[in-house]
Design a protein around this motif. Structure first.
Motif, PDB file in Angstrom:
ATOM      1  N   ARG A  59      13.939  -2.984 -38.591  1.00  0.00           N
ATOM      2  CA  ARG A  59      13.523  -3.189 -39.988  1.00  0.00           C
ATOM      3  C   ARG A  59      13.416  -1.849 -40.718  1.00  0.00           C
ATOM      4  O   ARG A  59      13.869  -1.706 -41.852  1.00  0.00           O
ATOM      5  N   MET A  60      12.790  -0.894 -40.029  1.00  0.00           N
ATOM      6  CA  MET A  60      12.600   0.419 -40.654  1.00  0.00           C
ATOM      7  C   MET A  60      13.962   1.068 -40.947  1.00  0.00           C
ATOM      8  O   MET A  60      14.174   1.643 -42.019  1.00  0.00           O
ATOM      9  N   GLY A  61      14.896   0.950 -39.984  1.00  0.00           N
ATOM     10  CA  GLY A  61      16.216   1.565 -40.171  1.00  0.00           C
ATOM     11  C   GLY A  61      16.943   1.011 -41.375  1.00  0.00           C
ATOM     12  O   GLY A  61      17.548   1.757 -42.155  1.00  0.00           O
ATOM     13  N   ILE A  62      16.892  -0.302 -41.552  1.00  0.00           N
ATOM     14  CA  ILE A  62      17.577  -0.924 -42.690  1.00  0.00           C
ATOM     15  C   ILE A  62      16.843  -0.635 -43.996  1.00  0.00           C
ATOM     16  O   ILE A  62      17.450  -0.257 -45.015  1.00  0.00           O
ATOM     17  N   ALA A  63      15.528  -0.804 -43.972  1.00  0.00           N
ATOM     18  CA  ALA A  63      14.779  -0.676 -45.231  1.00  0.00           C
ATOM     19  C   ALA A  63      14.778   0.750 -45.775  1.00  0.00           C
ATOM     20  O   ALA A  63      14.720   0.946 -46.994  1.00  0.00           O
ATOM     21  N   THR A  64      14.865   1.747 -44.886  1.00  0.00           N
ATOM     22  CA  THR A  64      14.919   3.120 -45.417  1.00  0.00           C
ATOM     23  C   THR A  64      16.212   3.337 -46.201  1.00  0.00           C
ATOM     24  O   THR A  64      16.259   4.189 -47.085  1.00  0.00           O
ATOM     25  N   ILE A  65      17.257   2.579 -45.875  1.00  0.00           N
ATOM     26  CA  ILE A  65      18.496   2.676 -46.658  1.00  0.00           C
ATOM     27  C   ILE A  65      18.402   1.826 -47.919  1.00  0.00           C
ATOM     28  O   ILE A  65      18.723   2.279 -49.021  1.00  0.00           O
ATOM     29  N   THR A  66      17.917   0.597 -47.777  1.00  0.00           N
ATOM     30  CA  THR A  66      17.956  -0.297 -48.941  1.00  0.00           C
ATOM     31  C   THR A  66      17.011   0.155 -50.058  1.00  0.00           C
ATOM     32  O   THR A  66      17.336  -0.021 -51.232  1.00  0.00           O
ATOM     33  N   VAL A  67      15.870   0.718 -49.710  1.00  0.00           N
ATOM     34  CA  VAL A  67      14.993   1.174 -50.802  1.00  0.00           C
ATOM     35  C   VAL A  67      15.626   2.357 -51.533  1.00  0.00           C
ATOM     36  O   VAL A  67      15.491   2.483 -52.756  1.00  0.00           O
ATOM     37  N   GLU A 128       4.958  -0.431 -52.135  1.00  0.00           N
ATOM     38  CA  GLU A 128       5.441  -1.023 -50.876  1.00  0.00           C
ATOM     39  C   GLU A 128       6.803  -0.441 -50.506  1.00  0.00           C
ATOM     40  O   GLU A 128       7.082  -0.157 -49.345  1.00  0.00           O
ATOM     41  N   LYS A 129       7.658  -0.258 -51.500  1.00  0.00           N
ATOM     42  CA  LYS A 129       9.000   0.286 -51.237  1.00  0.00           C
ATOM     43  C   LYS A 129       8.914   1.770 -50.865  1.00  0.00           C
ATOM     44  O   LYS A 129       9.637   2.247 -49.993  1.00  0.00           O
ATOM     45  N   ALA A 130       8.011   2.476 -51.509  1.00  0.00           N
ATOM     46  CA  ALA A 130       7.865   3.910 -51.224  1.00  0.00           C
ATOM     47  C   ALA A 130       7.447   4.155 -49.779  1.00  0.00           C
ATOM     48  O   ALA A 130       7.721   5.224 -49.220  1.00  0.00           O
ATOM     49  N   GLY A 131       6.824   3.149 -49.171  1.00  0.00           N
ATOM     50  CA  GLY A 131       6.416   3.288 -47.778  1.00  0.00           C
ATOM     51  C   GLY A 131       7.584   3.422 -46.817  1.00  0.00           C
ATOM     52  O   GLY A 131       7.412   3.860 -45.676  1.00  0.00           O
ATOM     53  N   TYR A 132       8.773   3.048 -47.257  1.00  0.00           N
ATOM     54  CA  TYR A 132       9.977   3.157 -46.412  1.00  0.00           C
ATOM     55  C   TYR A 132      10.841   4.360 -46.808  1.00  0.00           C
ATOM     56  O   TYR A 132      11.996   4.435 -46.420  1.00  0.00           O
TER      57      TYR A 132
END
Lengths: 321, 66
Positions: A59-67, A128-132
């Motif tokens: 999840r972290m790997g994907i969300a750091t890109i999508t945000v 919430e997005k900044a957290g990633y």
């Protein structure tokens, strides 16, 4: 008394002619109008179910890109205005037509990521997005030779202001110079080289995991749009550089300013577990050489060597300075 | 007239030829997928494609033999 026709001859009010409609940039406009897609019509349910079964590192790997993509798409939607004004000032109506689709598409990409974040990982607020979002300062060259800048959040607004000032000046050469710099940063370097690995990472990973089909489809749709944006920028630069070869140095100068961003994969591109990062690094060279070929400029071989040099790379997670 | 495109992946340099733009895009992507585990955007292929040179005519070939 001066008539309206004397103020503005009727013939000057027509801009679209068969020659323009036979050109490469009009063709991109025409294609963009045929390739419209709607982020609201995509089905996010399977992605939400997949998200529930992914591990936290996945999840972290994907969300750091999508945000990064959500914010980046919003930033570029917001920063395209000077390019449109410059195309108008240069009297290039086909460029104006194409940039109108370009802006619409960047807005649609922004919408897609906002919807995906709301419906899949349920990230709703900026906090919430900044957290990633790992800080760019955490991407560090351990040998201290290169630094990774923020071409989207620092460079584009700055070169956009320069382009706006150039348009205000009314000086054609000044506008063309600033256009080459803005288009090189945005279309050539950011869209056309630096961001390319991120698309591949998401597509490769979601295929490998057999998960998140709508995210993958969204990235594919966006890539189709980006192909037009990139090659519009390189074609516009090619036209201007052919007119005045001195502009080539401006293009190289902008890339050189953010050279450090290409010598390794950046913090947000390194978080997905199990990636062959060297593959994506090698592909940056292909993208860079393609951009140079499209613009009709000579590639900087020292940059190619630095991108490929395995001894040059970033580490992440170390505080700068 | 045929169309062609050269792969600029580091160490490659393969030239792909096809009868039309549409076939070229498909052939380029087959190459890039198989050789480099990647893809090339349609617009990028078209922007970097060029016309195949005309094949030598019989008369030219004869003159070249002299």
């Amino acid at each position: 008394m001066t008539t309206f026709s004397e103020l503005r001859p009727v013939e000057s009010r027509f801009r679209l002619d068969p020659e323009i409609m036979a050109g490469a940039i009009y063709r991109k406009y025409e294609k963009a109008t045929r390739k419209i897609w709607n982020a609201k019509l995509l089905d996010y349910e399977q992605d939400a179910a997949d998200w529930a079964r992914l591990t936290e590192p996945q999840r972290m790997g994907i969300a750091t890109i999508t945000v990064r993509f959500e914010a980046g798409e919003q930033e570029v939607t917001n920063e395209l205005g000077p390019m449109l004004a410059a195309a108008h000032a240069l009297g290039r109506f086909d460029w104006v037509m194409f940039i109108s689709t370009f802006m619409l598409e960047e807005a649609r990409h922004s919408e897609f990521f906002t919807l995906w974040h709301a419906r899949v990982p349920q990230l709703l607020t900026p906090a919430e997005k900044a957290g990633y979002w790992p800080a760019r300062e955490h991407t560090v060259d351990p040998l201290g030779r290169f630094a990774a800048g923020e071409p989207v959040y620092e460079g584009l607004p700055r070169y956009g202001r320069q382009l706006s000032a150039a348009v205000e000046s009314g000086d054609e050469t000044v506008i063309e110079r600033a256009f080459v710099q803005f288009a090189t940063l945005y279309c050539v370097w950011v869209e056309g080289v630096l961001t390319m690995p991120s698309y591949e990472i998401v597509i490769d990973t979601t295929e490998l995991w057999d998960a998140l089909p709508t995210l993958r489809q969204g990235f594919r749709n966006i890539l189709g749009d980006e192909g037009r944006h990139i090659t519009f920028g390189t074609e516009a630069c090619r036209i201007l550089i052919a007119k005045n070869p001195e502009y080539e140095a401006l293009a190289h100068g902008v890339i050189d300013e953010y050279r450090g961003n290409a010598i390794g994969m950046l913090e947000y591109q390194r978080n997905v577990p199990g990636l062959d990062l060297q593959k994506y690094q090698r592909q940056k060279v292909r993208h860079y050489l393609n951009r140079c070929r499209e613009m009709g400029v000579t590639a900087d071989q020292s940059l190619v060597e630095q991108i490929l040099d395995p001894e040059l790379d970033f580490v992440v997670g170390v505080e700068a300075g | 007239m045929g169309r062609r495109w050269q792969c600029l992946e580091f160490g490659c340099g393969v030239t792909i030829s096809a009868a039309s733009d549409e076939e070229l895009v498909a052939a380029v992507n087959e190459h890039v997928r198989e050789a480099h585990s990647s893809y090339e955007l349609e617009e990028v292929v078209l922007a970097n494609a060029e016309d195949e040179p005309d094949p030598p005519q019989p008369r030219d070939a004869m003159m070249g033999d002299r």
